[in-house]
Design a protein around this motif. Structure first.
Motif, PDB file in Angstrom:
ATOM      1  N   PHE A 195     -26.354  52.492 -64.886  1.00  0.00           N
ATOM      2  CA  PHE A 195     -25.913  51.966 -66.170  1.00  0.00           C
ATOM      3  C   PHE A 195     -24.480  52.453 -66.354  1.00  0.00           C
ATOM      4  N   ALA A 196     -23.511  51.573 -66.216  1.00  0.00           N
ATOM      5  CA  ALA A 196     -22.115  51.988 -66.346  1.00  0.00           C
ATOM      6  C   ALA A 196     -21.253  50.773 -66.637  1.00  0.00           C
ATOM      7  N   TRP A 197     -20.243  50.978 -67.446  1.00  0.00           N
ATOM      8  CA  TRP A 197     -19.302  49.916 -67.737  1.00  0.00           C
ATOM      9  C   TRP A 197     -18.427  49.663 -66.518  1.00  0.00           C
ATOM     10  N   SER A 198     -18.260  48.403 -66.162  1.00  0.00           N
ATOM     11  CA  SER A 198     -17.430  48.047 -65.018  1.00  0.00           C
ATOM     12  C   SER A 198     -16.837  46.668 -65.249  1.00  0.00           C
ATOM     13  N   ARG A 199     -15.937  46.263 -64.375  1.00  0.00           N
ATOM     14  CA  ARG A 199     -15.336  44.934 -64.515  1.00  0.00           C
ATOM     15  C   ARG A 199     -16.367  43.841 -64.306  1.00  0.00           C
ATOM     16  N   LEU A 200     -17.446  44.118 -63.555  1.00  0.00           N
ATOM     17  CA  LEU A 200     -18.504  43.118 -63.395  1.00  0.00           C
ATOM     18  C   LEU A 200     -19.271  42.947 -64.695  1.00  0.00           C
ATOM     19  N   ILE A 201     -19.632  44.064 -65.325  1.00  0.00           N
ATOM     20  CA  ILE A 201     -20.336  43.993 -66.605  1.00  0.00           C
ATOM     21  C   ILE A 201     -19.478  43.277 -67.646  1.00  0.00           C
ATOM     22  N   ASP A 224     -18.293  57.593 -63.834  1.00  0.00           N
ATOM     23  CA  ASP A 224     -18.359  58.920 -63.209  1.00  0.00           C
ATOM     24  C   ASP A 224     -19.727  59.578 -63.360  1.00  0.00           C
ATOM     25  N   LYS A 225     -20.531  59.109 -64.307  1.00  0.00           N
ATOM     26  CA  LYS A 225     -21.858  59.682 -64.501  1.00  0.00           C
ATOM     27  C   LYS A 225     -22.817  59.345 -63.363  1.00  0.00           C
ATOM     28  N   ILE A 226     -22.509  58.293 -62.616  1.00  0.00           N
ATOM     29  CA  ILE A 226     -23.391  57.862 -61.525  1.00  0.00           C
ATOM     30  C   ILE A 226     -23.193  58.717 -60.278  1.00  0.00           C
ATOM     31  N   GLY A 247     -32.617  55.958 -61.610  1.00  0.00           N
ATOM     32  CA  GLY A 247     -31.686  55.328 -62.528  1.00  0.00           C
ATOM     33  C   GLY A 247     -30.800  56.388 -63.152  1.00  0.00           C
ATOM     34  N   VAL A 248     -29.589  55.995 -63.515  1.00  0.00           N
ATOM     35  CA  VAL A 248     -28.683  56.908 -64.215  1.00  0.00           C
ATOM     36  C   VAL A 248     -28.121  56.168 -65.418  1.00  0.00           C
ATOM     37  N   ARG A 249     -28.246  56.801 -66.574  1.00  0.00           N
ATOM     38  CA  ARG A 249     -27.740  56.210 -67.818  1.00  0.00           C
ATOM     39  C   ARG A 249     -27.074  57.314 -68.622  1.00  0.00           C
ATOM     40  N   ILE A 253     -31.045  60.921 -66.123  1.00  0.00           N
ATOM     41  CA  ILE A 253     -31.509  60.460 -64.815  1.00  0.00           C
ATOM     42  C   ILE A 253     -32.999  60.194 -64.931  1.00  0.00           C
ATOM     43  N   PHE A 254     -33.432  59.052 -64.435  1.00  0.00           N
ATOM     44  CA  PHE A 254     -34.859  58.761 -64.500  1.00  0.00           C
ATOM     45  C   PHE A 254     -35.362  58.219 -63.175  1.00  0.00           C
ATOM     46  N   LEU A 255     -36.666  58.263 -63.015  1.00  0.00           N
ATOM     47  CA  LEU A 255     -37.339  57.789 -61.811  1.00  0.00           C
ATOM     48  C   LEU A 255     -38.179  56.588 -62.176  1.00  0.00           C
ATOM     49  N   PHE A 256     -37.997  55.483 -61.455  1.00  0.00           N
ATOM     50  CA  PHE A 256     -38.778  54.275 -61.716  1.00  0.00           C
ATOM     51  C   PHE A 256     -40.109  54.320 -60.975  1.00  0.00           C
ATOM     52  N   SER A 257     -41.137  53.759 -61.602  1.00  0.00           N
ATOM     53  CA  SER A 257     -42.397  53.523 -60.914  1.00  0.00           C
ATOM     54  C   SER A 257     -42.240  52.298 -60.020  1.00  0.00           C
ATOM     55  N   LYS A 258     -43.198  52.130 -59.127  1.00  0.00           N
ATOM     56  CA  LYS A 258     -43.215  50.958 -58.249  1.00  0.00           C
ATOM     57  C   LYS A 258     -44.393  50.062 -58.620  1.00  0.00           C
ATOM     58  N   PRO A 259     -44.319  48.778 -58.292  1.00  0.00           N
ATOM     59  CA  PRO A 259     -45.441  47.888 -58.620  1.00  0.00           C
ATOM     60  C   PRO A 259     -46.736  48.343 -57.942  1.00  0.00           C
TER      61      PRO A 259
END
Length: 304
Positions: A195-201, A224-226, A247-249, A253-259
Motif C-alpha cells: 500500500f503506497a502512493w505511486s505514479r501508477l496509483i 519507503d515503508k515497503i 502486506g505492508v500499509r 505489516i500483515f500476513l494474508f490467508s490463502k484460499p
C-alpha cells in the motif's frame, strides 16, 4: 554491518517509487544492487534510463554499489540480462525483487486484447522471466530469495483492473509453486502486497467522494515503508520464511490467508441442480464472500 552485507540484489522497476526505495535501502543494508527500469510511462510506453541512473547515482553517492539495467522484463532476453549483469559485475545473485509494473485500467467491456497482453507481459510474464533467469544460479549456490509484488486488486478484486488483477493473483500462484519446487535447493519465494502512493496509483481516477477520500489516504502511505520487509525477505534472516503472502500499509505489516475450504456439504446419492438450489445454497449462503467487496472495504480503517 547491514542485514544484506555481501549480498547482490536485483530490483526491477527501481527507477521510481517503491522500487527506488527498495534499491536505496538494500544498498544501505550492504547489498550491491542492479537497478532495472525501462523508464517507460505508466502504461509501459517509451523508454528513459534517467530514473534508473538517478537511483544508481544516489546509491553511489552514499557509498554503495549499484549499476543500471534498462531492459524490459517482458522480454526474456532482457530479463536474463538483469541477472547476467549482476553476476558479471558483482560475482553472484542472491535475491530478485519483481517489482516492475504498468497499468492499463479499463472497465471490463472496454478492455482490449492489447491492454490485457501488455499488463500480463510486464507483471506475470516479467516475474517468470526474471525468476527463471536467476534460478540456475540459485540452484548452484543452494540459496536465494524471490520477492514478488502482488496486489489486493488480485487478492480481493477491483473495478477496471481485470488485466492487473489477473496478473497479480497469477503471481501468487507462481510464487507458491516456485517455493515448493525450489525448497530442496534452499530457495524461498514470497509475495508482498504494498500500500503506497505511486505514479501508477495516481493514474486511477476518483469517480465518487469515497474513492477520492481513499486516494487521499493513499497519499499518506509512502513508498519507503515497503522497503524494510523486502530487505528482510532478501536476507539470511528470512531463511525459514517461504510461500507466504505479506502486506505492508504504512507502519503495519500483515500476513494474508490463502484460499482454503470453509464449508463442505455431502449428499450420498449425489447432487442434482435443483438439490443444489434447495439444499446447498441455503447452507452455504451465510459464508459467501461479499460479491461487491473491494480492498477499501477490507482495509476500511486508517493506518497509523
Amino acid at each position: 554491518m547491514g542485514i544484506l552485507e555481501g549480498k547482490v540484489v536485483a530490483v526491477t522497476g527501481a527507477g521510481r517509487g517503491v522500487g527506488r526505495e527498495i534499491a536505496l535501502l538494500c544498498a544501505r543494508e550492504g547489498a550491491a544492487v542492479v537497478v532495472n527500469d525501462l523508464g517507460g510511462n505508466a502504461e509501459g510506453e517509451g523508454a528513459d534510463l534517467t530514473p534508473a541512473q538517478q537511483t544508481v547515482d544516489d546509491i553511489k553517492a552514499a557509498g554503495g554499489k549499484a549499476l543500471v539495467n534498462g531492459a524490459s522484463v517482458a522480454d526474456p532476453k532482457g530479463a536474463a540480462s538483469i541477472v547476467e549483469d549482476a553476476v558479471q559485475a558483482f560475482g553472484r545473485i542472491d535475491a530478485v525483487v519483481n517489482n516492475a509494473g504498468i497499468l492499463r485500467d479499463r472497465i471490463w467491456h472496454k478492455m482490449s486484447h492489447e491492454d490485457w497482453n501488455a499488463v500480463i507481459d510486464v507483471h506475470l510474464n516479467g516475474c517468470f522471466n526474471v525468476s527463471k533467469a536467476a534460478t540456475p544460479y540459485f540452484r548452484e549456490q543452494q540459496s536465494g530469495s524471490f520477492v514478488h509484488f502482488t496486489s489486493t486488486s488480485g487478492l480481493i478484486g477491483n473495478f477496471g483492473q481485470a488485466n492487473y488483477s489477473a496478473a497479480k493473483l497469477g503471481i501468487v500462484g507462481l510464487s507458491q509453486s516456485i517455493a515448493l519446487d525450489m525448497a530442496r535447493a534452499g530457495v524461498r519465494s514470497n509475495c508482498i502486497a504494498p500500500f503506497a502512493w505511486s505514479r501508477l496509483i495516481a493514474t486511477i481516477p476518483a469517480t465518487n467522494e469515497a474513492e477520492a477520500l481513499r486516494i487521499e489516504r493513499m497519499k499518506t502511505m509512502t513508498a519507503d515503508k515497503i522497503a524494510p520487509l523486502v530487505a528482510f525477505l532478501a536476507s539470511d534472516a528470512s531463511q525459514d520464511v517461504s510461500n507466504q503472502i505479506f502486506g505492508v500499509r504504512k507502519n503495519e505489516i500483515f500476513l494474508f490467508s490463502k484460499p482454503r475450504p470453509i464449508r463442505s456439504m455431502q449428499k450420498s446419492e449425489g447432487w442434482t441442480a435443483q438439490a443444489i438450489a434447495d439444499e446447498m445454497l441455503p447452507a452455504f449462503r451465510g459464508s459467501f464472500a461479499d460479491p461487491g467487496e473491494r480492498s477499501g472495504d477490507v482495509f476500511g480503517y486508517d493506518p497509523i
